[in-house]
Design a protein around this motif. Structure first.
Motif, PDB file in Angstrom:
ATOM      1  N   GLN A  73      74.322 -18.058 131.771  1.00  0.00           N
ATOM      2  CA  GLN A  73      75.641 -17.454 131.573  1.00  0.00           C
ATOM      3  C   GLN A  73      75.515 -16.110 130.851  1.00  0.00           C
ATOM      4  OE1 GLN A  73      78.275 -20.254 129.616  1.00  0.00           O
ATOM      5  NE2 GLN A  73      77.979 -21.800 131.211  1.00  0.00           N
ATOM      6  N   LEU A  74      74.617 -16.035 129.879  1.00  0.00           N
ATOM      7  CA  LEU A  74      74.393 -14.788 129.148  1.00  0.00           C
ATOM      8  C   LEU A  74      73.939 -13.685 130.109  1.00  0.00           C
ATOM      9  CD1 LEU A  74      74.010 -13.189 126.451  1.00  0.00           C
ATOM     10  CD2 LEU A  74      71.674 -14.091 126.420  1.00  0.00           C
ATOM     11  N   ILE A  75      72.964 -13.993 130.936  1.00  0.00           N
ATOM     12  CA  ILE A  75      72.448 -13.013 131.895  1.00  0.00           C
ATOM     13  C   ILE A  75      73.557 -12.561 132.839  1.00  0.00           C
ATOM     14  CG2 ILE A  75      70.862 -12.706 133.847  1.00  0.00           C
ATOM     15  CD1 ILE A  75      68.945 -14.661 132.292  1.00  0.00           C
ATOM     16  N   SER A  76      74.349 -13.513 133.330  1.00  0.00           N
ATOM     17  CA  SER A  76      75.433 -13.223 134.269  1.00  0.00           C
ATOM     18  C   SER A  76      76.543 -12.384 133.628  1.00  0.00           C
ATOM     19  CB  SER A  76      76.009 -14.537 134.806  1.00  0.00           C
ATOM     20  OG  SER A  76      77.106 -14.296 135.639  1.00  0.00           O
ATOM     21  N   LYS A  77      76.980 -12.770 132.429  1.00  0.00           N
ATOM     22  CA  LYS A  77      78.053 -12.034 131.741  1.00  0.00           C
ATOM     23  C   LYS A  77      77.601 -10.620 131.379  1.00  0.00           C
ATOM     24  CE  LYS A  77      80.537 -15.971 129.748  1.00  0.00           C
ATOM     25  NZ  LYS A  77      81.969 -15.693 129.822  1.00  0.00           N
ATOM     26  N   ALA A  78      76.353 -10.466 131.001  1.00  0.00           N
ATOM     27  CA  ALA A  78      75.828  -9.131 130.684  1.00  0.00           C
ATOM     28  C   ALA A  78      75.774  -8.288 131.964  1.00  0.00           C
ATOM     29  CB  ALA A  78      74.458  -9.234 130.038  1.00  0.00           C
ATOM     30  N   ALA A  79      75.341  -8.884 133.059  1.00  0.00           N
ATOM     31  CA  ALA A  79      75.276  -8.164 134.336  1.00  0.00           C
ATOM     32  C   ALA A  79      76.669  -7.700 134.771  1.00  0.00           C
ATOM     33  CB  ALA A  79      74.648  -9.046 135.411  1.00  0.00           C
ATOM     34  N   ASP A  80      77.693  -8.516 134.480  1.00  0.00           N
ATOM     35  CA  ASP A  80      79.070  -8.157 134.831  1.00  0.00           C
ATOM     36  C   ASP A  80      79.523  -6.863 134.168  1.00  0.00           C
ATOM     37  OD1 ASP A  80      79.263 -10.439 136.396  1.00  0.00           O
ATOM     38  OD2 ASP A  80      80.451 -11.574 134.931  1.00  0.00           O
ATOM     39  N   ILE A  81      78.914  -6.504 133.035  1.00  0.00           N
ATOM     40  CA  ILE A  81      79.285  -5.253 132.363  1.00  0.00           C
ATOM     41  C   ILE A  81      78.159  -4.208 132.462  1.00  0.00           C
ATOM     42  CG2 ILE A  81      81.000  -6.300 130.824  1.00  0.00           C
ATOM     43  CD1 ILE A  81      78.897  -6.215 128.568  1.00  0.00           C
ATOM     44  N   GLY A  82      77.261  -4.420 133.419  1.00  0.00           N
ATOM     45  CA  GLY A  82      76.232  -3.424 133.719  1.00  0.00           C
ATOM     46  C   GLY A  82      75.013  -3.453 132.825  1.00  0.00           C
ATOM     47  N   ILE A  83      74.739  -4.604 132.203  1.00  0.00           N
ATOM     48  CA  ILE A  83      73.562  -4.721 131.337  1.00  0.00           C
ATOM     49  C   ILE A  83      72.595  -5.717 131.954  1.00  0.00           C
ATOM     50  CG2 ILE A  83      72.697  -5.359 129.045  1.00  0.00           C
ATOM     51  CD1 ILE A  83      75.502  -4.659 127.951  1.00  0.00           C
ATOM     52  N   ASN A  84      71.359  -5.292 132.149  1.00  0.00           N
ATOM     53  CA  ASN A  84      70.324  -6.179 132.683  1.00  0.00           C
ATOM     54  C   ASN A  84      69.533  -6.775 131.524  1.00  0.00           C
ATOM     55  OD1 ASN A  84      70.824  -5.783 135.482  1.00  0.00           O
ATOM     56  ND2 ASN A  84      69.896  -3.758 135.298  1.00  0.00           N
ATOM     57  N   VAL A  85      69.685  -8.094 131.338  1.00  0.00           N
ATOM     58  CA  VAL A  85      68.992  -8.822 130.279  1.00  0.00           C
ATOM     59  C   VAL A  85      67.737  -9.449 130.864  1.00  0.00           C
ATOM     60  CG1 VAL A  85      69.134 -10.800 128.707  1.00  0.00           C
ATOM     61  CG2 VAL A  85      71.107  -9.296 128.992  1.00  0.00           C
ATOM     62  N   VAL A  86      66.648  -9.338 130.128  1.00  0.00           N
ATOM     63  CA  VAL A  86      65.383  -9.963 130.501  1.00  0.00           C
ATOM     64  C   VAL A  86      65.065 -11.008 129.432  1.00  0.00           C
ATOM     65  CG1 VAL A  86      62.916  -9.580 130.871  1.00  0.00           C
ATOM     66  CG2 VAL A  86      64.563  -7.814 131.541  1.00  0.00           C
ATOM     67  N   ILE A  87      64.832 -12.240 129.854  1.00  0.00           N
ATOM     68  CA  ILE A  87      64.416 -13.283 128.909  1.00  0.00           C
ATOM     69  C   ILE A  87      62.899 -13.185 128.809  1.00  0.00           C
ATOM     70  CG2 ILE A  87      64.402 -15.753 128.374  1.00  0.00           C
ATOM     71  CD1 ILE A  87      67.229 -14.359 128.325  1.00  0.00           C
ATOM     72  N   THR A  88      62.425 -12.835 127.624  1.00  0.00           N
ATOM     73  CA  THR A  88      60.988 -12.629 127.440  1.00  0.00           C
ATOM     74  C   THR A  88      60.277 -13.900 126.994  1.00  0.00           C
ATOM     75  OG1 THR A  88      61.370 -11.858 125.171  1.00  0.00           O
ATOM     76  CG2 THR A  88      61.276 -10.180 126.912  1.00  0.00           C
ATOM     77  N   GLN A  89      61.019 -14.848 126.412  1.00  0.00           N
ATOM     78  CA  GLN A  89      60.465 -16.140 125.993  1.00  0.00           C
ATOM     79  C   GLN A  89      61.582 -17.158 125.969  1.00  0.00           C
ATOM     80  OE1 GLN A  89      57.138 -17.292 123.831  1.00  0.00           O
ATOM     81  NE2 GLN A  89      56.822 -16.460 125.868  1.00  0.00           N
TER      82      GLN A  89
END
Length: 192
Positions: free
Chosen positions: A62-78
């Motif tokens: 959900q975090l990745i999706s909600k961030a993408a909705d506002i134009g932010i690409n989140v990468v989970i590093t661990q």
């Protein structure tokens, strides 16, 4: 007529102070005994998770999706980290090359119990970055803090809020459980 305030006689006061000192000393001895002689549990005898907790995995998505909705690409590093991986990470800046990145040994991190993730951002040119001031979506707000705000709204605790060692990429959901409880086999329910 003037009332006189009754003050404890010096002997009684001295006895009270001695009693409190003895009580404090006993408490300290019990604490130290339990810490050094009982110590942490043998984690090899405890059933440890092998992956991210389902509720944390769902919130991560959900975090990745909600961030993408506002134009932010989140990468989970661990996310989930084994005891061995945690120990190797702990050695960085101590007995291994690199900077200190954690104060948690194996079995002392929420990552070891599938309850934590670390994130970074992907810049518009495809670089994984940890720049807390970066504004890739151009809305005059730091993308990092926008992600933190979303994460907190999803129930994550942010390592940047910690008073001691700040861990800015770290997000965790402890479900009200301490590391001590997790080490002794207590686990959050599979569904929250």
């Amino acid at each position: 007529m003037r009332k006189e305030i009754e003050i404890l006689p010096v002997k009684s006061l001295l006895k009270l102070v001695v009693f409190l000192l003895i009580l404090s000393t006993i408490g300290l001895i019990v604490y130290e005994y339990s810490r050094y002689y009982i110590g942490p549990p043998n984690l090899e005898e405890t059933s440890l998770p092998t992956e991210l907790h389902p509720a944390v995995a769902e919130k991560k998505d959900q975090l990745i999706s909600k961030a993408a909705d506002i134009g932010i690409n989140v990468v989970i590093t661990q996310d989930f980290r084994s005891i061995e991986e945690q120990d190797a990470l702990y050695e960085k800046g101590r007995t291994a090359e690199g900077n200190i990145v954690t104060h948690a040994k194996g079995g002392e991190s929420y990552h070891n119990f599938g309850l934590a993730i670390d994130f970074a951002l992907m810049s518009v040119n495809g670089q994984v970055i940890w720049d807390m001031n970066y504004d890739g979506n151009g809305n005059s707000k730091a993308d990092w803090m926008e992600v933190v705000e979303i994460a907190k709204g999803l129930g994550f605790e942010w390592g940047g809020d910690w008073t001691q060692f700040k861990d800015y990429p770290h997000l965790q959901m402890d479900f009200g459980l301490s590391i001590w409880e997790l080490q002794r086999g207590k686990r959050p329910p599979e569904t929250e």
